[in-house]
Design a protein around this motif. Structure first.
Motif, PDB file in Angstrom:
ATOM      1  N   ALA A 169      62.425 -87.414 -25.546  1.00  0.00           N
ATOM      2  CA  ALA A 169      62.320 -88.857 -25.342  1.00  0.00           C
ATOM      3  C   ALA A 169      62.484 -89.214 -23.879  1.00  0.00           C
ATOM      4  N   PRO A 170      61.743 -90.215 -23.383  1.00  0.00           N
ATOM      5  CA  PRO A 170      61.897 -90.654 -21.990  1.00  0.00           C
ATOM      6  C   PRO A 170      63.125 -91.522 -21.801  1.00  0.00           C
ATOM      7  N   PHE A 171      63.447 -91.807 -20.543  1.00  0.00           N
ATOM      8  CA  PHE A 171      64.538 -92.725 -20.237  1.00  0.00           C
ATOM      9  C   PHE A 171      64.283 -94.081 -20.889  1.00  0.00           C
ATOM     10  N   SER A 172      63.058 -94.575 -20.754  1.00  0.00           N
ATOM     11  CA  SER A 172      62.668 -95.833 -21.373  1.00  0.00           C
ATOM     12  C   SER A 172      61.194 -95.749 -21.721  1.00  0.00           C
ATOM     13  N   THR A 173      60.858 -96.064 -22.967  1.00  0.00           N
ATOM     14  CA  THR A 173      59.456 -95.972 -23.370  1.00  0.00           C
ATOM     15  C   THR A 173      58.645 -96.999 -22.582  1.00  0.00           C
TER      16      THR A 173
END
Length: 350
Positions: free
Chosen positions: A55-59
């Protein structure tokens, strides 16, 4: 399966991950011919059963990825743990970009818009040509207490990391998470709890309070232990452990609520994400996101993506950050990121 056998198998694989959990002697390989991609963190984790998530830091620009466990193998990690890695020199002069970002972050803290912010940066370096799987094995041997991984897909390229920070782990009986914040160089020993400074104690206190609040909003905290000092290679951190219970149908929402924690973001959370994206000066991508194996909707083990890099045959982009408070000093914060980047530089140039 040996590392050599894994290399032969992965020649033809598009999507794969090698990972070794903390203090384990054996690594895991998960590979598939396809990958699932989502624009946001899925609300129904039953579709992620038996998958490794990234998962990214923030989508936004980057998607939430999941490699289904179509092919799964245990990998032998040969060799003894590596001796203390050679100390690498650090660059003591902050770049102009970091100075500008630090000024913006410090000003926002002093204005009391935020209780805490985490300022990170990236650094592009030329590296010796090395086999990615050999790098993974070196990292696993060098950092036995970390979650070590090598992730590859056409969307992301190669990522390697040695994370000391658990996001969430557990099963139907019990879940656990940690508050991890504050950083000091340990010089090979354990730092007594009384030797930690006010700035590091406050950083850890903010993260611990945030996690207590999130647990209270979704479930019941059964036990808490800490803070105490732990070593992560040549660095030490303050840590508090939480043991709790959240109903299975609420766990996906709990993960979305807790990520990203103030250890990698700030408070208040949503405003901190927006400020970071506006003022940090680069896209974090998957740095400070999370990753790990989801066996089913009730059993998982996920880690924050720290001490990591994205790399190819000739170059690497390293990532590191640190918490900014009203007492933060420019040079000290810069040097903290230098020390954190050295975690993987020591592997690349050993």
């Amino acid at each position: 399966m040996t590392i050599s056998e894994a290399k032969k198998l992965l020649i033809s694989e598009k999507h794969y991950v090698l990972f070794r959990l903390p203090n384990e002697k054996t690594a895991h390989l998960v590979a598939a011919n396809h990958i699932h991609a989502y624009d946001t963190i899925p609300s129904d984790w039953s579709q992620l059963r038996n998958s490794f998530v990234f998962a990214p830091f923030s989508t936004g620009k980057e998607q939430f990825l999941a490699i289904p466990s179509e092919k799964s193998h245990l990998i032998e990690i040969a060799g003894k743990p590596m001796k203390a890695l050679e100390y690498l020199p650090t660059e003591s002069t902050p770049t102009s970009e970091y100075r500008q970002a630090f000024k913006a972050f410090s000003s926002a803290i002093r204005s009391r818009r935020f209780q805490k912010l985490v300022l990170s940066r990236s650094c592009d370096i030329a590296i010796p040509t090395q086999d990615p799987i050999d790098l993974f094995e070196k990292a696993a041997l060098a950092y036995p207490n970390a979650m070590v991984y090598l992730f590859h897909s056409p969307q992301t390229g190669h990522w390697l990391g040695v994370s000391p920070e658990l996001l969430i782990a557990g099963d139907d009986i019990q879940l656990r998470t940690i508050a991890l914040a504050g950083t000091l160089r340990n010089n090979g020993g354990t730092i007594p709890i009384e030797n930690w400074g006010e700035k590091e104690r406050l950083e850890q206190h903010i993260v611990a309070d945030y996690i207590r609040d999130r647990i209270a909003g979704f479930g019941t905290c059964k036990d808490e232990w800490g803070p105490y000092s732990i070593n992560a290679g040549h660095l030490s951190h303050l840590r508090t452990d939480f043991y709790f219970q959240v109903e299975e149908e609420r766990r996906a929402d709990f993960i979305s609520a807790i990520h990203p924690t103030p250890a990698v973001c700030g408070l208040p959370k949503e405003e901190s994400i927006a400020f970071i994206q506006q003022h940090e000066g680069y896209d974090r991508g998957y740095y400070a996101g999370f990753l790990g194996m989801v066996e089913d909707s009730s059993r998982m083990e996920l880690y924050v993506n720290l001490r990591c890099m994205r790399f190819d045959e000739k170059s690497a982009t390293l990532y590191a950050g640190g918490g900014i408070l009203s007492t933060s000093d420019l040079t000290s914060e810069w040097m903290e990121t230098e020390e954190k980047m050295n975690t993987l530089k020591r592997i690349l140039f050993q």
